[in-house]
Design a protein around this motif. Structure first.
Motif, PDB file in Angstrom:
ATOM      1  N   GLY A  66       0.808  -1.215   0.000  1.00 31.68           N
ATOM      2  CA  GLY A  66       0.000   0.000   0.000  1.00 31.68           C
ATOM      3  C   GLY A  66       0.841   1.265   0.000  1.00 31.68           C
ATOM      4  O   GLY A  66       2.076   1.223   0.032  1.00 31.68           O
ATOM      5  N   ARG A  72      -1.503  -4.590   2.679  1.00 32.86           N
ATOM      6  CA  ARG A  72      -2.791  -4.746   2.017  1.00 32.86           C
ATOM      7  C   ARG A  72      -3.209  -6.215   2.075  1.00 32.86           C
ATOM      8  O   ARG A  72      -2.384  -7.112   2.078  1.00 32.86           O
ATOM      9  CB  ARG A  72      -2.705  -4.311   0.551  1.00 32.86           C
ATOM     10  CG  ARG A  72      -2.767  -2.801   0.346  1.00 32.86           C
ATOM     11  CD  ARG A  72      -4.188  -2.305   0.552  1.00 32.86           C
ATOM     12  NE  ARG A  72      -4.348  -0.919   0.150  1.00 32.86           N
ATOM     13  CZ  ARG A  72      -4.202   0.111   0.966  1.00 32.86           C
ATOM     14  NH1 ARG A  72      -3.853  -0.087   2.222  1.00 32.86           N
ATOM     15  NH2 ARG A  72      -4.423   1.338   0.532  1.00 32.86           N
ATOM     16  N   ASP A 112     -10.550  -4.789  -1.406  1.00 31.14           N
ATOM     17  CA  ASP A 112      -9.647  -4.633  -0.265  1.00 31.14           C
ATOM     18  C   ASP A 112     -10.383  -4.956   1.027  1.00 31.14           C
ATOM     19  O   ASP A 112     -11.581  -5.249   1.030  1.00 31.14           O
ATOM     20  CB  ASP A 112      -9.086  -3.206  -0.227  1.00 31.14           C
ATOM     21  CG  ASP A 112     -10.164  -2.195   0.113  1.00 31.14           C
ATOM     22  OD1 ASP A 112      -9.968  -1.405   1.046  1.00 31.14           O
ATOM     23  OD2 ASP A 112     -11.230  -2.197  -0.559  1.00 31.14           O
TER      24      ASP A 112
END
Length: 248
Positions: A66, A72, A112
């Protein structure tokens, strides 16, 4: 005679060293050798020989992927049926990829951890040999095709998911990588999960640069596209390598 003999011996040693270095460099770069050829050949059939969870895992960890090196985690929300390439790319991108052919196209869409962003990642299995893949990669580099906003991959918008509204107008950032050690073009495209329209998408390479101020860059959508595509491509290469290993 002794100085001449010593000089000749030194030249011989130097020559062997240069030859050995060239061979080693070629092997390390994957430019030749049986192992490299075997991996290229093995990768050609992975689209139907490997389970979908191997190529597109249900969860992908993006340690340091990220903005600012933040971690992430992406969760797969949909897998597209394997297909041809007719509707997966903008027309000019499809034309640019045509020289290597389209054996099969695999795509999956992820979100995400906060379900704020959606990203479609794809693997285009080509019909090309190593020379053709290298030629296409060179063309993409020389002509900067991966950064043109009229040559984008299209998202896979799955009904009943947070990516249901992820269409062409919602594309915010993308990346395209022509791999040369396997007959595959890896790509991804990202956008917001709320379906907002993006007037000017930005390539991931630009959106992830320090100081980038565009909306996709500030939201980290370049990181979403680049991070997920990198990890899926890496997994594909590892799978192809494992397929060529002989049992001990």
């Amino acid at each position: 005679m002794r100085p001449r003999a010593a000089a000749a011996a030194a030249c011989a040693v130097l020559g062997l060293g240069l030859i050995g270095g060239a061979v080693t460099g070629s092997w390390l770069a994957g430019d030749g050798g049986g192992a490299a050829r075997d991996r290229f050949t093995a990768a050609d059939s992975l689209w139907h020989s490997e389970p979908v969870d191997q190529l597109f895992p249900p969860t992908v960890d993006g340690t340091g992927a990220g903005p600012g090196g933040a971690d992430r985690t992406w969760t797969r929300i949909a897998v597209a049926p394997d297909s041809g390439c007719a509707h997966a790319f903008d027309p000019l991108l499809r034309k640019a990829l045509a020289p290597v052919g389209c054996r099969r196209l695999l795509r999956a869409t992820y979100t995400d951890a906060t379900e704020s962003y959606v990203t479609t990642v794809g693997l285009l299995f080509t019909k090309a040999d190593p020379a053709a893949m290298s030629g296409l990669a060179k063309r993409f580099r020389d002509e900067h095709l991966s950064s043109r906003t009229d040559l984008l991959p299209r998202p896979y918008a799955a009904k009943g998911t947070v990516a249901a509204g992820f269409g062409d107008a919602q594309r915010a950032s993308w990346t395209i990588s022509v791999l040369t050690d396997v007959p595959v073009v890896a790509f991804s495209v990202s956008g917001w999960a709320d379906g907002r329209t993006v007037n000017t998408p930005q390539p991931a390479a630009d959106a992830t640069r320090a100081g980038a101020t565009s909306a996709p860059a500030q939201a980290g959508l370049g990181n979403e596209a680049q991070g997920l595509a990198d990890r899926v491509a890496r997994r594909l290469r590892q799978t192809a390598g494992a397929a060529t290993e002989k049992p001990s």
